[in-house]
Design an enzyme around this catalytic site. Structure first.
Site, mmCIF file in Angstrom:
data_model
loop_
_atom_site.group_PDB
_atom_site.id
_atom_site.type_symbol
_atom_site.label_atom_id
_atom_site.label_comp_id
_atom_site.label_asym_id
_atom_site.label_seq_id
_atom_site.Cartn_x
_atom_site.Cartn_y
_atom_site.Cartn_z
ATOM 1 N N HIS A 208 0.802 -1.227 0.000
ATOM 2 C CA HIS A 208 0.000 0.000 0.000
ATOM 3 C C HIS A 208 0.833 1.275 0.000
ATOM 4 O O HIS A 208 0.291 2.358 -0.134
ATOM 5 C CB HIS A 208 -0.894 0.033 1.245
ATOM 6 C CG HIS A 208 -0.095 0.211 2.510
ATOM 7 N ND1 HIS A 208 0.516 -0.836 3.142
ATOM 8 C CD2 HIS A 208 0.221 1.311 3.220
ATOM 9 C CE1 HIS A 208 1.173 -0.399 4.198
ATOM 10 N NE2 HIS A 208 1.015 0.903 4.274
HETATM 11 C C1 UD1 Z 1 -0.918 5.544 5.965
HETATM 12 C C2 UD1 Z 1 0.474 5.997 6.375
HETATM 13 C C3 UD1 Z 1 1.477 4.876 6.116
HETATM 14 C C4 UD1 Z 1 1.039 3.602 6.791
HETATM 15 C C5 UD1 Z 1 -0.399 3.269 6.441
HETATM 16 C C6 UD1 Z 1 -0.842 2.123 7.282
HETATM 17 C C7 UD1 Z 1 0.827 8.411 6.041
HETATM 18 C C8 UD1 Z 1 1.516 9.436 5.232
HETATM 19 N N1 UD1 Z 1 0.910 7.153 5.582
HETATM 20 O O1 UD1 Z 1 -0.867 5.288 4.577
HETATM 21 O O2 UD1 Z 1 2.737 5.246 6.651
HETATM 22 O O3 UD1 Z 1 1.879 2.561 6.368
HETATM 23 O O4 UD1 Z 1 -1.258 4.386 6.696
HETATM 24 O O5 UD1 Z 1 -1.842 1.377 6.673
HETATM 25 O O6 UD1 Z 1 0.229 8.734 7.051
HETATM 26 N N2 UD1 Z 1 -8.679 4.658 2.646
HETATM 27 C C9 UD1 Z 1 -9.954 4.128 2.713
HETATM 28 N N3 UD1 Z 1 -10.381 3.662 3.923
HETATM 29 C C10 UD1 Z 1 -9.625 3.702 5.046
HETATM 30 C C11 UD1 Z 1 -8.339 4.250 4.949
HETATM 31 C C12 UD1 Z 1 -7.880 4.720 3.749
HETATM 32 O O7 UD1 Z 1 -10.689 4.086 1.732
HETATM 33 O O8 UD1 Z 1 -10.073 3.241 6.117
HETATM 34 C C13 UD1 Z 1 -8.212 5.142 1.318
HETATM 35 C C14 UD1 Z 1 -8.609 6.584 1.053
HETATM 36 O O9 UD1 Z 1 -8.856 6.712 -0.305
HETATM 37 C C15 UD1 Z 1 -7.345 7.343 1.409
HETATM 38 C C16 UD1 Z 1 -6.262 6.356 0.951
HETATM 39 O O10 UD1 Z 1 -6.795 5.086 1.279
HETATM 40 O O11 UD1 Z 1 -7.249 8.573 0.746
HETATM 41 C C17 UD1 Z 1 -4.923 6.523 1.616
HETATM 42 O O12 UD1 Z 1 -5.066 6.582 3.027
HETATM 43 P P1 UD1 Z 1 -3.980 7.398 3.884
HETATM 44 O O13 UD1 Z 1 -4.315 7.265 5.318
HETATM 45 O O14 UD1 Z 1 -3.806 8.761 3.323
HETATM 46 O O15 UD1 Z 1 -2.619 6.667 3.557
HETATM 47 P P2 UD1 Z 1 -2.195 5.146 3.712
HETATM 48 O O16 UD1 Z 1 -1.740 4.651 2.397
HETATM 49 O O17 UD1 Z 1 -3.236 4.392 4.442
HETATM 50 N N1 UDP Z 2 -2.497 -6.059 9.228
HETATM 51 C C1 UDP Z 2 -3.733 -6.573 9.569
HETATM 52 N N2 UDP Z 2 -4.584 -6.953 8.563
HETATM 53 C C2 UDP Z 2 -4.245 -6.877 7.251
HETATM 54 C C3 UDP Z 2 -2.971 -6.348 6.910
HETATM 55 C C4 UDP Z 2 -2.123 -5.939 7.928
HETATM 56 O O1 UDP Z 2 -4.055 -6.679 10.763
HETATM 57 O O2 UDP Z 2 -5.060 -7.240 6.407
HETATM 58 C C5 UDP Z 2 -1.592 -5.616 10.309
HETATM 59 C C6 UDP Z 2 -0.233 -6.261 10.264
HETATM 60 O O3 UDP Z 2 -0.235 -7.455 11.006
HETATM 61 C C7 UDP Z 2 0.667 -5.216 10.880
HETATM 62 C C8 UDP Z 2 -0.036 -3.924 10.582
HETATM 63 O O4 UDP Z 2 -1.340 -4.242 10.122
HETATM 64 O O5 UDP Z 2 0.734 -5.358 12.268
HETATM 65 C C9 UDP Z 2 0.736 -3.199 9.528
HETATM 66 O O6 UDP Z 2 0.039 -2.105 9.092
HETATM 67 P P1 UDP Z 2 0.317 -1.426 7.718
HETATM 68 O O7 UDP Z 2 1.012 -2.353 6.809
HETATM 69 O O8 UDP Z 2 -0.974 -0.869 7.306
HETATM 70 O O9 UDP Z 2 1.256 -0.217 8.124
HETATM 71 P P2 UDP Z 2 2.842 -0.096 8.283
HETATM 72 O O10 UDP Z 2 3.311 -1.143 9.197
HETATM 73 O O11 UDP Z 2 3.400 -0.211 6.909
HETATM 74 O O12 UDP Z 2 3.036 1.278 8.798
#
Ligand code: UD1
Ligand code: UDP
Length: 359
Positions: A208
């Site tokens: 992601h």
């Molecule tokens: C964010 C963090 C990233 C982390 C990740 C964990 C930042 C800059 N990035 O990235 O470091 O690894 O969270 O998962 O803060 N969206 C949905 N539903 C949700 C959440 C997100 O539809 O519940 C979609 C929306 O279109 C949103 C996009 O995902 O705009 C991106 O979400 P965002 O929180 O901006 O960034 P992540 O890629 O989740």
């Molecule tokens: N995770 C989860 N369900 C999923 C994918 C990931 O519970 O379908 C958990 C995973 O075990 C880990 C955390 O989410 O503990 C990682 O989150 P993410 O990859 O979104 O963020 P990052 O670690 O890259 O910041």
């Protein structure tokens, strides 16, 4: 005795998991009252509520709805709303986790009004400033009063930036979280049966990160890489909404991959327990793979978790093979990082005056 009040800022999936471990430790500390503020950065039930339910995280006292939009918009709106909450709640400290936009907004909102900031997972660096997370980490660490580091490398990174006071190596709270999940998921095979992979070799995949999803050419290359891996074994890909949106918008249907919605923490650990390989760009999963002693291929060009590479459990997708013999990593602690962190936080709060900062 007056209890000290901590406001914990969470917003994104990995923060709920880290906060759950520390919240459990706070509960057994009589001198601290924790209140949770959820920024709403992640808002789908399977990206947020599921973790509160499964991990018993206290319900947020304040729940904002500030997810979506550009970095500036999201962070700016959070800054404005968090400041209002901090002014009203007057906490003794604000606790932030990791490196998301919610982390940075919490740090900035607090420090500007002289509330001490405590950073869990301080000091990590990828040395790639194109990553939004790298900027969030560097700035958050600069304004934090207590820096709780998961590894010696993260302590050294801070030292190199001149940050030396109140820096503590506590181990990795994700290790605590994993041990908790392993205990809760023993013999849970229902998901494997539902997915039709019980007893079969399979890999677990997540992807992601902005550096992979914002660059369409790179995203296509990664999908081709995964399709190639899928010729070796089944791949269960739990698809983050950001990646799902991209695939839908561009009509991408990868061949041979089982795409499923994000799963809860315990289901993810069931998959980790039974898989043969982890393919990911997640920070958390690289270590969880190691905690389960599963090899990992990281779909990034660098990692903050260099110990996993050096110990032979992890490799970058561009490398030909894993290096070295698979050994143990002492740096991630023994699963008590949350208790150590809470003790240090309590100590800091009991000594705290109006201005502790002395970097
Ligand atoms: C964010 C963090 C990233 C982390 C990740 C964990 C930042 C800059 N990035 O990235 O470091 O690894 O969270 O998962 O803060 N969206 C949905 N539903 C949700 C959440 C997100 O539809 O519940 C979609 C929306 O279109 C949103 C996009 O995902 O705009 C991106 O979400 P965002 O929180 O901006 O960034 P992540 O890629 O989740
Ligand atoms: N995770 C989860 N369900 C999923 C994918 C990931 O519970 O379908 C958990 C995973 O075990 C880990 C955390 O989410 O503990 C990682 O989150 P993410 O990859 O979104 O963020 P990052 O670690 O890259 O910041």
């Amino acid at each position: 005795m007056t209890r000290k009040k901590i406001l914990t800022i969470v917003g994104a999936r990995p923060q709920f998991i880290k906060a759950a471990a520390i919240s459990r430790a706070f509960k057994s500390h009589p001198g601290i009252e924790e209140q949770i503020v959820h920024t709403g950065q992640h808002y789908d039930a399977n990206m947020s509520d599921v973790f509160f339910k499964e991990l018993g995280i206290p319900a947020p006292k304040h729940r904002l709805e500030l997810g979506g939009g550009s970095h500036g918009k999201m962070t700016g709106r959070m800054l404005e709303e968090l400041e209002k909450i901090f002014l009203a709640e007057k906490p003794d400290a604000v606790l932030i986790y990791g490196d998301t936009n919610s982390t940075l907004a919490g740090a900035l909102a607090a420090v500007k009004i002289h509330i001490p900031v405590i950073h869990v997972e301080a000091g990590l660096r990828s040395f790639n400033r194109k990553m939004p997370e790298e900027i969030n980490r560097i700035l958050s660490d600069q304004v934090s009063e207590i820096l709780l580091c998961p590894t010696q490398v993260s302590v050294d990174n801070l030292k190199a930036e001149g940050i030396k006071n109140n820096v503590h190596m506590v181990g990795d709270v994700m290790h605590d979280a994993t041990l908790y999940a392993i205990e809760k998921t023993k013999n849970n095979k229902a998901l494997l049966e539902k997915l039709g992979i019980a007893g079969k070799p399979f890999a677990v995949c997540t992807m992601h990160r902005a550096e992979n999803t914002d660059d369409l050419e790179r995203f296509d290359q990664l999908i081709r890489f995964l399709e190639q891996q899928a010729t070796e074994q089944d791949i269960i890909f739990t698809v983050h909404p950001r990646t799902r949106n991209l695939m839908t918008d561009r009509g991408i249907t990868p061949k041979g991959l089982h795409l499923i919605d994000p799963v809860g923490y315990f289901d993810l650990h069931t998959l980790l327990q039974h898989c043969e390989l982890v393919l990911t760009d997640s920070g958390g999963l690289q270590k969880e793979a190691y905690f389960h002693r599963k090899p990992c291929i990281t779909m990034r060009d660098e990692t903050e978790w260099v110990e996993t590479i050096e110990s032979g459990w992890n490799r970058l997708w561009t490398a030909d093979d894993w290096v070295g013999e698979r050994g143990n990593i002492a740096d991630y602690g023994t699963g008590n990082a949350a208790d150590i962190s809470v003790q240090l936080i309590a100590q800091f709060l009991s000594n705290s005056t109006s201005d502790n900062r002395s970097k």
